[in-house]
Design a protein around this motif. Structure first.
Motif, PDB file in Angstrom:
ATOM      1  N   ASN A 177       0.822  -1.198   0.000  1.00  0.00           N
ATOM      2  CA  ASN A 177       0.000   0.000   0.000  1.00  0.00           C
ATOM      3  C   ASN A 177       0.866   1.262   0.000  1.00  0.00           C
ATOM      4  O   ASN A 177       1.870   1.336   0.719  1.00  0.00           O
ATOM      5  N   VAL A 178       0.464   2.242  -0.786  1.00  0.00           N
ATOM      6  CA  VAL A 178       1.132   3.542  -0.785  1.00  0.00           C
ATOM      7  C   VAL A 178       0.666   4.309   0.449  1.00  0.00           C
ATOM      8  O   VAL A 178      -0.524   4.562   0.623  1.00  0.00           O
ATOM      9  N   GLU A 179       1.597   4.652   1.307  1.00  0.00           N
ATOM     10  CA  GLU A 179       1.255   5.365   2.537  1.00  0.00           C
ATOM     11  C   GLU A 179       1.581   6.847   2.460  1.00  0.00           C
ATOM     12  O   GLU A 179       1.183   7.618   3.330  1.00  0.00           O
ATOM     13  N   GLY A 180       2.311   7.241   1.410  1.00  0.00           N
ATOM     14  CA  GLY A 180       2.622   8.648   1.232  1.00  0.00           C
ATOM     15  C   GLY A 180       2.937   8.950  -0.216  1.00  0.00           C
ATOM     16  O   GLY A 180       3.399   8.080  -0.963  1.00  0.00           O
ATOM     17  N   THR A 181       2.647  10.171  -0.639  1.00  0.00           N
ATOM     18  CA  THR A 181       3.020  10.638  -1.969  1.00  0.00           C
ATOM     19  C   THR A 181       3.830  11.920  -1.810  1.00  0.00           C
ATOM     20  O   THR A 181       3.526  12.748  -0.947  1.00  0.00           O
ATOM     21  N   VAL A 182       4.855  12.057  -2.629  1.00  0.00           N
ATOM     22  CA  VAL A 182       5.723  13.232  -2.588  1.00  0.00           C
ATOM     23  C   VAL A 182       5.596  13.967  -3.910  1.00  0.00           C
ATOM     24  O   VAL A 182       5.938  13.420  -4.968  1.00  0.00           O
ATOM     25  N   ASP A 183       5.097  15.187  -3.857  1.00  0.00           N
ATOM     26  CA  ASP A 183       4.936  16.014  -5.046  1.00  0.00           C
ATOM     27  C   ASP A 183       6.241  16.772  -5.299  1.00  0.00           C
ATOM     28  O   ASP A 183       6.616  17.657  -4.541  1.00  0.00           O
ATOM     29  N   CYS A 184       6.915  16.403  -6.389  1.00  0.00           N
ATOM     30  CA  CYS A 184       8.206  17.018  -6.724  1.00  0.00           C
ATOM     31  C   CYS A 184       8.086  18.051  -7.836  1.00  0.00           C
ATOM     32  O   CYS A 184       9.096  18.445  -8.439  1.00  0.00           O
ATOM     33  N   THR A 185       6.875  18.496  -8.112  1.00  0.00           N
ATOM     34  CA  THR A 185       6.648  19.477  -9.163  1.00  0.00           C
ATOM     35  C   THR A 185       7.484  20.731  -8.929  1.00  0.00           C
ATOM     36  O   THR A 185       7.495  21.272  -7.829  1.00  0.00           O
TER      37      THR A 185
END
Length: 253
Positions: free
Chosen positions: A200-208
């Motif tokens: 399961n994905v527990e976090g997302t990191v927006d690198c925009t």
């Protein structure tokens, strides 16, 4: 590599549509420091071992493995590969350096202390990203599956990565950080933080916007490259042919 797919907008849209993703933490980046990065490095693998940064770079005819000076971005030592090989992810397990190839269906093994060649092993799938949890090698192949392998490259477990129940394809460069697997999503500015037990994905990191438009050129390619220094806790990010390597910290949105 696979054909180019721009996934970030679709992922963000999906997350807003489903309340089930409320448990997924969303992060943005704070840049702590930036360093030069060789724009000739088509970054495929990036890691730190015993305080030293290493990088594997791709493209037929220009694939390399490098021992890198962080402050200058210059290679302290470089291994060049035959033009028939497209080098991909890399990592160290024990004293062995493992380097994957994209479609050649082989992996190379070197002594990390000396960078002396040890062996070539058959590899039964496309090579993309590679990392380790200290006991198993963990590899991606551009699908939603991660492969846990022995040092002899025998698969012991397959893990499907899901965000709110949805399989997440195009997993690329990997890094194992504090008990979690970080994965670049190919062609996007997104990094997933994955539970290695459940997938399961527990976090997302927006690198925009990590690399500003002012530093981009016609050769600048996608975000790819995650390295973690376990002795300091520092995290570094870069991309293919990027002119910068960034030390970053996460800030929860």
């Amino acid at each position: 590599m696979a054909a180019v797919f721009f996934l970030t907008a679709a992922i963000v849209s999906f997350m807003h549509q489903s309340p089930a993703v409320a448990a997924v933490r969303s992060y943005r980046l704070k840049v702590v420091h930036e360093y030069p990065h060789d724009t000739g490095s088509y970054t495929q693998g990036l890691f730190i071992h015993d305080g030293q940064m290493y990088e594997s770079t791709g493209q037929y005819g220009s694939s390399t493995f490098r021992k890198v000076d962080i402050d200058s971005g210059r290679p302290l030592r470089k291994l060049d590969f035959s033009g028939k090989y497209f080098v991909e992810g890399s990592c160290v397990l024990g004293n062995d350096l493992y380097i994957l190839t994209w479609t050649n269906r082989v992996a190379f093994i070197y002594d990390i202390s000396t960078l002396e060649y040890k062996s070539t092993k058959s590899y039964p799938r496309e090579g993309w990203g590679l990392t380790t949890d200290g006991s198993s090698l963990i590899a991606s192949d551009g699908s939603a599956t991660l492969y846990f392998m022995t040092p002899d490259l025998q698969v012991t477990r397959r893990l499907t990565v899901r965000l709110a129940g949805r399989p997440m394809r195009f997993l690329n460069e990997l890094e194992y950080i504090d008990g979690m697997i970080w994965a670049n999503v190919y062609t996007s500015d997104l990094i997933l933080i994955i539970n290695p037990d459940t997938g399961n994905v527990e976090g997302t990191v927006d690198c925009t916007g990590l690399l500003p438009d002012s530093l981009r050129s016609s050769s600048t390619d996608v975000l790819n490259g995650i390295a973690h220094d376990t002795s300091t806790g520092r995290i570094y990010l870069t991309g293919k042919n990027w002119p910068r390597l960034y030390e970053v910290k996460l800030e929860e949105k």
